[in-house]
Motif scaffolding. Structure first.
Motif, PDB file in Angstrom:
ATOM      1  N   GLY A  74     -10.989  17.872 -18.174  1.00 40.80           N
ATOM      2  CA  GLY A  74     -12.206  17.072 -18.036  1.00 40.80           C
ATOM      3  C   GLY A  74     -12.432  16.223 -19.264  1.00 40.80           C
ATOM      4  N   ASN A  75     -13.483  15.414 -19.194  1.00 42.70           N
ATOM      5  CA  ASN A  75     -13.791  14.508 -20.297  1.00 42.70           C
ATOM      6  C   ASN A  75     -14.239  15.273 -21.541  1.00 42.70           C
ATOM      7  OD1 ASN A  75     -14.246  11.813 -21.300  1.00 42.70           O
ATOM      8  ND2 ASN A  75     -16.427  12.212 -21.128  1.00 42.70           N
ATOM      9  N   THR A  76     -15.033  16.326 -21.348  1.00 42.60           N
ATOM     10  CA  THR A  76     -15.498  17.129 -22.484  1.00 42.60           C
ATOM     11  C   THR A  76     -14.302  17.700 -23.239  1.00 42.60           C
ATOM     12  OG1 THR A  76     -17.562  17.659 -21.370  1.00 42.60           O
ATOM     13  CG2 THR A  76     -16.853  19.191 -23.083  1.00 42.60           C
ATOM     14  N   TYR A  77     -13.297  18.152 -22.492  1.00 44.41           N
ATOM     15  CA  TYR A  77     -12.083  18.690 -23.134  1.00 44.41           C
ATOM     16  C   TYR A  77     -11.361  17.581 -23.894  1.00 44.41           C
ATOM     17  CZ  TYR A  77     -12.518  23.174 -20.765  1.00 44.41           C
ATOM     18  OH  TYR A  77     -12.955  24.400 -20.361  1.00 44.41           O
ATOM     19  N   GLU A  99     -25.209   9.496 -28.311  1.00 40.52           N
ATOM     20  CA  GLU A  99     -24.106  10.363 -27.841  1.00 40.52           C
ATOM     21  C   GLU A  99     -24.575  11.543 -26.992  1.00 40.52           C
ATOM     22  OE1 GLU A  99     -21.154   9.132 -28.257  1.00 40.52           O
ATOM     23  OE2 GLU A  99     -22.096   7.598 -29.490  1.00 40.52           O
ATOM     24  N   HIS A 100     -23.673  11.924 -26.114  1.00 42.11           N
ATOM     25  CA  HIS A 100     -23.812  13.105 -25.256  1.00 42.11           C
ATOM     26  C   HIS A 100     -23.452  14.337 -26.086  1.00 42.11           C
ATOM     27  CE1 HIS A 100     -22.588  15.774 -21.883  1.00 42.11           C
ATOM     28  NE2 HIS A 100     -23.332  14.999 -21.115  1.00 42.11           N
ATOM     29  N   ASN A 101     -23.917  15.492 -25.653  1.00 43.20           N
ATOM     30  CA  ASN A 101     -23.560  16.725 -26.366  1.00 43.20           C
ATOM     31  C   ASN A 101     -22.056  17.031 -26.300  1.00 43.20           C
ATOM     32  OD1 ASN A 101     -25.923  17.426 -27.590  1.00 43.20           O
ATOM     33  ND2 ASN A 101     -26.656  18.717 -25.906  1.00 43.20           N
ATOM     34  N   SER A 148     -24.424   4.504 -21.938  1.00 44.88           N
ATOM     35  CA  SER A 148     -25.314   5.659 -22.122  1.00 44.88           C
ATOM     36  C   SER A 148     -25.594   6.339 -20.786  1.00 44.88           C
ATOM     37  CB  SER A 148     -26.634   5.202 -22.740  1.00 44.88           C
ATOM     38  OG  SER A 148     -27.607   6.219 -22.561  1.00 44.88           O
ATOM     39  N   ASN A 149     -25.519   7.660 -20.789  1.00 43.70           N
ATOM     40  CA  ASN A 149     -25.835   8.401 -19.571  1.00 43.70           C
ATOM     41  C   ASN A 149     -27.340   8.580 -19.402  1.00 43.70           C
ATOM     42  OD1 ASN A 149     -25.889  10.286 -21.774  1.00 43.70           O
ATOM     43  ND2 ASN A 149     -25.999  11.935 -20.287  1.00 43.70           N
ATOM     44  N   VAL A 150     -28.123   8.038 -20.361  1.00 45.31           N
ATOM     45  CA  VAL A 150     -29.577   8.110 -20.215  1.00 45.31           C
ATOM     46  C   VAL A 150     -30.145   6.725 -19.876  1.00 45.31           C
ATOM     47  CG1 VAL A 150     -31.754   8.766 -21.279  1.00 45.31           C
ATOM     48  CG2 VAL A 150     -29.672  10.029 -21.843  1.00 45.31           C
ATOM     49  N   LEU A 173     -13.261   5.791 -27.638  1.00 42.35           N
ATOM     50  CA  LEU A 173     -14.372   5.501 -26.730  1.00 42.35           C
ATOM     51  C   LEU A 173     -14.548   6.626 -25.721  1.00 42.35           C
ATOM     52  CD1 LEU A 173     -16.204   2.950 -26.383  1.00 42.35           C
ATOM     53  CD2 LEU A 173     -14.743   2.333 -24.454  1.00 42.35           C
ATOM     54  N   ASP A 174     -15.807   7.046 -25.560  1.00 41.33           N
ATOM     55  CA  ASP A 174     -16.173   7.982 -24.496  1.00 41.33           C
ATOM     56  C   ASP A 174     -16.648   7.123 -23.324  1.00 41.33           C
ATOM     57  OD1 ASP A 174     -17.411   9.698 -22.752  1.00 41.33           O
ATOM     58  OD2 ASP A 174     -18.944  10.397 -24.161  1.00 41.33           O
ATOM     59  N   ALA A 175     -15.779   6.966 -22.331  1.00 46.35           N
ATOM     60  CA  ALA A 175     -16.101   6.060 -21.219  1.00 46.35           C
ATOM     61  C   ALA A 175     -16.592   6.822 -19.991  1.00 46.35           C
ATOM     62  CB  ALA A 175     -14.884   5.194 -20.882  1.00 46.35           C
ATOM     63  N   ALA A 176     -17.291   7.940 -20.236  1.00 46.66           N
ATOM     64  CA  ALA A 176     -17.768   8.758 -19.107  1.00 46.66           C
ATOM     65  C   ALA A 176     -18.599   7.950 -18.120  1.00 46.66           C
ATOM     66  CB  ALA A 176     -18.587   9.938 -19.632  1.00 46.66           C
ATOM     67  N   GLN A 177     -19.433   7.044 -18.642  1.00 43.61           N
ATOM     68  CA  GLN A 177     -20.346   6.330 -17.738  1.00 43.61           C
ATOM     69  C   GLN A 177     -19.889   4.914 -17.405  1.00 43.61           C
ATOM     70  OE1 GLN A 177     -22.638   7.771 -16.097  1.00 43.61           O
ATOM     71  NE2 GLN A 177     -22.683   9.708 -17.220  1.00 43.61           N
ATOM     72  N   THR A 178     -18.754   4.510 -17.937  1.00 42.34           N
ATOM     73  CA  THR A 178     -18.294   3.150 -17.610  1.00 42.34           C
ATOM     74  C   THR A 178     -16.989   3.144 -16.817  1.00 42.34           C
ATOM     75  OG1 THR A 178     -17.393   3.057 -19.855  1.00 42.34           O
ATOM     76  CG2 THR A 178     -19.473   1.889 -19.459  1.00 42.34           C
ATOM     77  N   VAL A 196     -11.859   9.904 -20.508  1.00 43.14           N
ATOM     78  CA  VAL A 196     -12.512   9.629 -19.216  1.00 43.14           C
ATOM     79  C   VAL A 196     -12.542  10.891 -18.349  1.00 43.14           C
ATOM     80  CG1 VAL A 196     -11.918   7.168 -19.131  1.00 43.14           C
ATOM     81  CG2 VAL A 196     -10.349   8.824 -18.129  1.00 43.14           C
ATOM     82  N   PRO A 197     -13.615  11.033 -17.564  1.00 43.92           N
ATOM     83  CA  PRO A 197     -13.647  12.115 -16.580  1.00 43.92           C
ATOM     84  C   PRO A 197     -13.074  11.609 -15.254  1.00 43.92           C
ATOM     85  CG  PRO A 197     -15.815  11.088 -16.756  1.00 43.92           C
ATOM     86  CD  PRO A 197     -14.887  10.283 -17.631  1.00 43.92           C
ATOM     87  N   GLY A 198     -12.488  12.505 -14.476  1.00 44.78           N
ATOM     88  CA  GLY A 198     -11.998  12.084 -13.156  1.00 44.78           C
ATOM     89  C   GLY A 198     -13.105  11.997 -12.121  1.00 44.78           C
ATOM     90  N   HIS A 199     -14.183  12.755 -12.332  1.00 44.97           N
ATOM     91  CA  HIS A 199     -15.118  13.001 -11.221  1.00 44.97           C
ATOM     92  C   HIS A 199     -16.325  12.086 -11.163  1.00 44.97           C
ATOM     93  CE1 HIS A 199     -18.445  15.090 -13.509  1.00 44.97           C
ATOM     94  NE2 HIS A 199     -17.506  14.993 -14.429  1.00 44.97           N
ATOM     95  N   LYS A 200     -16.458  11.163 -12.118  1.00 44.52           N
ATOM     96  CA  LYS A 200     -17.635  10.277 -12.078  1.00 44.52           C
ATOM     97  C   LYS A 200     -17.212   8.963 -11.397  1.00 44.52           C
ATOM     98  CE  LYS A 200     -19.700  12.401 -16.207  1.00 44.52           C
ATOM     99  NZ  LYS A 200     -20.992  13.024 -15.953  1.00 44.52           N
ATOM    100  N   GLY A 201     -17.271   7.864 -12.140  1.00 44.71           N
ATOM    101  CA  GLY A 201     -16.975   6.563 -11.522  1.00 44.71           C
ATOM    102  C   GLY A 201     -15.543   6.412 -11.030  1.00 44.71           C
TER     103      GLY A 201
HETATM  104  C1  PLP Z   1     -21.645   9.867 -21.943  1.00 42.59           C
HETATM  105  C2  PLP Z   1     -21.033  11.171 -21.501  1.00 42.59           C
HETATM  106  N1  PLP Z   1     -20.092  11.730 -22.260  1.00 42.59           N
HETATM  107  C3  PLP Z   1     -19.488  12.887 -21.911  1.00 42.59           C
HETATM  108  C4  PLP Z   1     -19.817  13.527 -20.737  1.00 42.59           C
HETATM  109  C5  PLP Z   1     -19.117  14.790 -20.370  1.00 42.59           C
HETATM  110  O1  PLP Z   1     -18.364  14.616 -19.218  1.00 42.59           O
HETATM  111  P1  PLP Z   1     -17.895  15.870 -18.342  1.00 42.59           P
HETATM  112  O2  PLP Z   1     -19.113  16.712 -18.114  1.00 42.59           O
HETATM  113  O3  PLP Z   1     -17.366  15.254 -17.101  1.00 42.59           O
HETATM  114  O4  PLP Z   1     -16.856  16.587 -19.115  1.00 42.59           O
HETATM  115  C6  PLP Z   1     -20.809  12.983 -19.904  1.00 42.59           C
HETATM  116  C7  PLP Z   1     -21.224  13.657 -18.676  1.00 42.59           C
HETATM  117  O5  PLP Z   1     -22.238  13.392 -18.101  1.00 42.59           O
HETATM  118  C8  PLP Z   1     -21.424  11.767 -20.300  1.00 42.59           C
HETATM  119  O6  PLP Z   1     -22.351  11.186 -19.549  1.00 42.59           O
END
Ligand code: PLP
Length: 380
Positions: A74-77, A99-101, A148-150, A173-178, A196-201
């Motif tokens: 996943g993206n967090t990993y 930033e996201h946690n 931003s995810n917010v 770059l953390d492209a989770a939301q793009t 990048v995560p596989g499960h979002k966009g």
């Molecule tokens: C900006 C951002 N970074 C990182 C993550 C973490 O992604 P994941 O939970 O798919 O590992 C998210 C998830 O919402 C996110 O929005």
């Protein structure tokens, strides 16, 4: 009651036709491991995995070989692999206040590593020039969320990349939301790494993501996980070559098959069409919301620099109660709260009460937006 799914920033739903089919086909008909065996179905697993790497390479304009597209759980990993594999005591990192946690928590675990946050404005947008004064002699990494995810604000990847490049600092770059929502150009942004995560966009299943890394960055990463790779089995040391060095253990093959099928859909539609659809829906949503009293939009109104992640603060209501009513009375599925990003809320002025977040995806329609607006108006 019909439900309307507006929680695509958490995970995309529905998935395109073909994703579940590919996963079921792997489980029922392929069922072979990766990198371990050479019979026909094992070769098929290899080919689908290679095809996924190639698609990600093409989609993100990644100039290195497909071997440098490393699949993760996943993206967090992926973010943890880079932060923990690269940074050493004494290093300094620049992140943003959005930033996201998934970035902040691993960063705070790293003993002896310091960081500065570039402050974004009250919509979540930052001025790339504000990075320069934060650069120190020991700054070894600039890592930021693209979107931003917010607030949905999208940072100027190319401008940040230019500053990082001038100073010779790797930019990740953390492209989770793009990813899948907004163009992400590895080469154009001068990136050293992309998570990048596989499960979002990108419309694949959960439990899989990727980190795309330059050879230079890869050479400076210590793999945080070690184990069998099916390669170089004469040695008890991890192989030095990619992707094996970072892909120990049995991979998530149902996830790989599903994501590979999802990338077909993404690439057939093309990022420009996906972006145009979501941009039009976002513009409709925002134009409607600005007309509604007692609701604050916590994000930019400039469509060129945002994605369809729309956070609202109901000024005379409890946001959690609004979220509950949105589902109970209107069948509208959204997320409420702090969205794993406390610093982003401090930036936007919504800490600790959080926001009601609507997030759009490829399957949403104008009717979904209009229904959400009618509900927001009624609840405001
Ligand atoms: C900006 C951002 N970074 C990182 C993550 C973490 O992604 P994941 O939970 O798919 O590992 C998210 C998830 O919402 C996110 O929005």
């Amino acid at each position: 009651m019909k439900t309307i799914y507006l929680d695509n920033a958490a995970t995309s739903f529905p998935k395109p036709e073909g994703v579940a089919r590919a996963m079921v086909r792997y489980v029922n008909e392929v069922g072979a491991p990766l990198n371990r065996s050479v019979y026909g179905s094992a070769r098929e697993a290899e080919l689908v995995t290679l095809s996924l790497r190639e698609k990600l390479k093409t989609f993100f304009c990644f100039p290195e070989k497909a071997t440098h597209v490393i699949l993760t759980p996943g993206n967090t990993y992926a973010l943890n692999f880079i932060l923990k594999g690269y940074l050493r005591p004494g290093d300094h990192v620049i992140v943003s206040s959005m930033e996201h946690n998934a970035v902040m928590r691993p960063l705070l675990q790293l003993k002896g590593v310091s960081f500065d946050r570039v402050m974004a404005d009250e919509t979540g947008q930052l001025d790339p020039e504000a990075i320069r004064p934060l650069i120190r002699p020991n700054t070894r990494l600039i890592l930021m969320a693209h979107g931003s995810n917010v607030s949905g604000a999208v940072q100027d990847g190319a401008a940040i990349g230019r500053i990082a490049g001038e100073r010779g600092i790797p930019f990740v770059l953390d492209a989770a939301q793009t990813a899948g929502h907004f163009p992400v150009d590895f080469q154009g942004f001068g990136l050293s790494g992309l998570c990048v995560p596989g499960h979002k966009g990108l419309l694949g299943p959960a439990g899989i993501g990727a980190m795309l890394v330059t050879d230079d960055l890869a050479k400076q990463l210590t793999p945080p996980i070690a184990g069998g790779t099916g390669s170089a089995s004469d040695s008890e040391e991890l192989p030095n070559f990619l992707p094996d060095r970072f892909e120990s253990g049995t991979m998530n093959l149902p996830g790989i098959f599903g994501w590979e099928a999802a990338m077909d859909c993404i690439m057939n539609r093309g990022i420009d069409a996906l972006r145009a659809h979501e941009k039009a829906l976002t513009a409709r949503f925002i134009a409607g919301v600005l007309d509604i009293p007692r609701v604050r939009l916590c994000g930019p109104t400039d469509m060129a620099r945002r994605v369809g992640v729309i956070s609202l603060d109901f000024l005379n209501r409890d946001n959690a109660a609004v979220a509950f009513q949105l589902e109970q009375d209107y069948g509208i599925l959204i997320r409420c709260g702090l969205h794993c990003a406390p610093s982003a809320h401090k930036t936007l002025g919504t800490f600790p009460r959080g926001t009601v977040r609507f997030s759009l995806g490829f399957a949403n329609t104008e009717a979904d937006v209009d229904a959400a607006l009618a509900a927001v108006r009624a609840l405001s």
